[in-house]
Design an enzyme around this catalytic site. Structure first.
Site, PDB file in Angstrom:
ATOM      1  N   GLY A  70       0.797  -1.267   0.066  1.00 41.98           N
ATOM      2  CA  GLY A  70       0.094   0.020   0.062  1.00 41.98           C
ATOM      3  C   GLY A  70       0.743   1.318   0.003  1.00 41.98           C
ATOM      4  O   GLY A  70       0.758   2.302  -0.739  1.00 41.98           O
ATOM      5  N   GLN A 178      -7.758  -0.008   3.583  1.00 42.53           N
ATOM      6  CA  GLN A 178      -8.492  -0.777   4.625  1.00 42.53           C
ATOM      7  C   GLN A 178      -9.560  -1.288   4.151  1.00 42.53           C
ATOM      8  O   GLN A 178     -10.407  -2.055   4.974  1.00 42.53           O
ATOM      9  CB  GLN A 178      -8.775   0.234   5.945  1.00 42.53           C
ATOM     10  CG  GLN A 178      -7.392   0.421   6.685  1.00 42.53           C
ATOM     11  CD  GLN A 178      -6.930  -0.713   7.382  1.00 42.53           C
ATOM     12  OE1 GLN A 178      -7.570  -1.871   7.692  1.00 42.53           O
ATOM     13  NE2 GLN A 178      -5.583  -0.853   7.506  1.00 42.53           N
ATOM     14  N   ALA A 199      -2.338  -6.797  -0.166  1.00 46.13           N
ATOM     15  CA  ALA A 199      -2.734  -8.158   0.388  1.00 46.13           C
ATOM     16  C   ALA A 199      -2.599  -8.529   1.754  1.00 46.13           C
ATOM     17  O   ALA A 199      -3.787  -9.374   1.924  1.00 46.13           O
ATOM     18  CB  ALA A 199      -2.019  -9.252  -0.669  1.00 46.13           C
ATOM     19  N   HIS A 200      -1.618  -8.036   2.519  1.00 49.87           N
ATOM     20  CA  HIS A 200      -1.748  -8.561   3.768  1.00 49.87           C
ATOM     21  C   HIS A 200      -2.787  -8.287   4.779  1.00 49.87           C
ATOM     22  O   HIS A 200      -2.901  -8.624   5.730  1.00 49.87           O
ATOM     23  CB  HIS A 200      -0.404  -8.347   4.403  1.00 49.87           C
ATOM     24  CG  HIS A 200      -0.229  -6.794   4.884  1.00 49.87           C
ATOM     25  ND1 HIS A 200      -0.158  -6.452   6.135  1.00 49.87           N
ATOM     26  CD2 HIS A 200       0.186  -5.960   4.109  1.00 49.87           C
ATOM     27  CE1 HIS A 200       0.119  -5.197   6.207  1.00 49.87           C
ATOM     28  NE2 HIS A 200       0.230  -4.545   4.913  1.00 49.87           N
ATOM     29  N   THR A 236      12.094  -7.439 -11.289  1.00 52.56           N
ATOM     30  CA  THR A 236      11.368  -8.604 -11.545  1.00 52.56           C
ATOM     31  C   THR A 236      10.143  -8.844 -10.486  1.00 52.56           C
ATOM     32  O   THR A 236      10.350  -8.419  -9.300  1.00 52.56           O
ATOM     33  CB  THR A 236      12.468  -9.825 -11.090  1.00 52.56           C
ATOM     34  OG1 THR A 236      13.435  -9.549 -12.040  1.00 52.56           O
ATOM     35  CG2 THR A 236      11.800 -11.206 -11.416  1.00 52.56           C
ATOM     36  N   CYS A 327       1.534   0.959  11.858  1.00 51.00           N
ATOM     37  CA  CYS A 327       2.846   1.324  11.448  1.00 51.00           C
ATOM     38  C   CYS A 327       3.425   2.553  12.174  1.00 51.00           C
ATOM     39  O   CYS A 327       4.764   2.619  11.891  1.00 51.00           O
ATOM     40  CB  CYS A 327       2.370   2.095   9.955  1.00 51.00           C
ATOM     41  SG  CYS A 327       1.453   1.176   9.095  1.00 51.00           S
TER      42      CYS A 327
END
Ligand SMILES: Cc1ncc(COP(=O)(O)O)c(C=O)c1O
Length: 380
Positions: A70, A178, A199-200, A236, A327
């Site tokens: 994000g 969120q 994704a987490h 990559t 965070c």
């Protein structure tokens, strides 16, 4: 008992996501940029995942760009729209995530933009009238307003913001980290320039996210290097993360209504039990269910004497929760969100955030421990 109520910080991975990632790891290792068969297989996997994400969001695959999460997606949207979409003024709110606020502040420090803050009320609701006034003075601004606040759960009506932005030809970015996978974003209906996902936050892996860029916006790469992500992000691809993200989003969309009802019932139950058990408990953020993210409950407690110790005491009791944004946890700095909505309080706040894996038994456990910790020290 050990319980986890910090799902806004991160979520446990769904076993089906782990399975698909493991299978891909076992079977595929090609670099998607290689032109031989191994590379082509890698490329096919990435493009299949992109199509899945795009279809769920009702966007075009060419509008989905995978990122490291994000934070990178927010940075990319903000920095690139300022330089490439001729933005000289931006509007945000004081309660955005630091991925947005610090990026905008840096752009301001560099002299690239002027920055205005839209007014919010004590529940973290955006003053749309003020937004309109700011845009009247500065049309063609970048407006960056999150869909749900990660500490309070307060939702912003992004449809209304989008309509206002369209009126003034403003560029609209919304940090949807969120709400991604908690609500169905329909990008064929919503007129928005950029949204983000990680994704987490929805039972997928860490270190993978995406940025949706509305096809009308032509911006340059944020990370220079190879031609990956259609020249927009060198490096990559995180093939396993990408596979996991798409699977996690697909799972979330399959049972979203059932999970929403279930998680909302957990939140309601916790509010009810807290109100019954702890005198003078209060709740931060908008408390109308339609205007509040169902996965977040931010609780303001009366036990001021143990404010500094509260999260630690909960942790010792086997409860993982958060005092604000994960965070900034571990840092000395308090929550800028709580500071913005209620600067003059010494009451401690705890953010409980839920997932489909939580239960009412776990909530009962939290209530009993919290009552023990809090009522013992409650000065009232
Ligand atoms: C609203 C919001 N935006 C952005 C982020 C950053 O996402 P990531 O950890 O994937 O970089 C978070 C994570 O806490 C968040 O809650």
């Amino acid at each position: 008992m050990q319980v986890y109520f910090d799902n806004a910080a991160t979520t446990p991975m769904d076993p089906r996501v782990i399975q698909v990632i493991t299978e891909t790891m076992e079977q595929e290792f090609g670099n998607p940029s290689s032109i031989h068969a191994h590379g082509r297989q890698g490329k096919t996997i990435v493009e299949k995942a992109r199509k899945m994400v795009a279809a769920l969001l009702k966007a075009s695959p060419s509008e989905i760009f995978f990122t490291s999460g994000g934070t990178e997606a927010d940075n990319m949207a903000i920095v690139r729209s300022i330089t490439d979409l001729e933005i000289t003024h931006a509007i945000t709110s004081p309660i955005e995530h630091h991925a947005v606020l610090h990026t905008l502040e840096d752009q301001q420090k560099r002299g690239l933009i002027k920055l205005s803050y839209v007014k919010i009320d004590k529940e973290g609701n955006i003053d749309l009238q003020h937004l309109r006034e700011l845009l009247k003075d500065n049309p063609r601004s970048l407006v960056s307003l999150m869909h749900a606040n990660n500490e309070l759960g307060t939702l912003t009506d992004i449809k209304s913001v989008s309509a206002i932005c369209s009126e003034f030809d403003a560029v609209f970015h919304s940090d949807t980290v969120q709400t991604m996978a908690h609500y169905k974003h329909d990008l064929s209906e919503l007129n928005i320039d950029f949204i983000t996902g990680a994704a987490h936050k929805f039972h997928g892996p860490k270190g993978i996210g995406f940025l949706y860029i509305n096809g009308r916006n032509k911006i340059n790469p944020f990370i220079y290097g190879g031609a990956q992500e259609r020249n927009m992000r060198g490096g990559t691809e995180n093939v396993y993360g990408i596979v996991g993200l798409a699977k996690a989003l697909e799972i979330a969309y399959q049972d979203m209504d059932t999970h929403q009802t279930y998680i909302q019932s957990l939140k309601d139950y916790m509010k009810e039990r807290l109100t019954d058990t702890i005198a003078d408990v209060q709740f931060n953020g908008n408390q109308t269910p339609a205007n509040s993210l169902y996965t977040i409950l931010n609780v303001s407690l009366p036990c001021t004497e143990i404010a500094d110790m509260l999260l630690f005491s909960l942790d010792i009791a086997g409860i993982s929760a958060s005092g604000g944004s994960a965070c900034s946890s571990g840092s000395e700095i308090g929550s800028h969100v709580l500071q913005a909505i209620n600067p003059n309080t010494d009451r401690p706040s705890v953010r409980f955030s839920f997932s489909k894996l939580n239960t009412k038994d776990e909530i009962d456990f939290v209530i009993s421990k919290l009552a023990e910790i809090c009522n013992k020290h409650n000065s009232k």
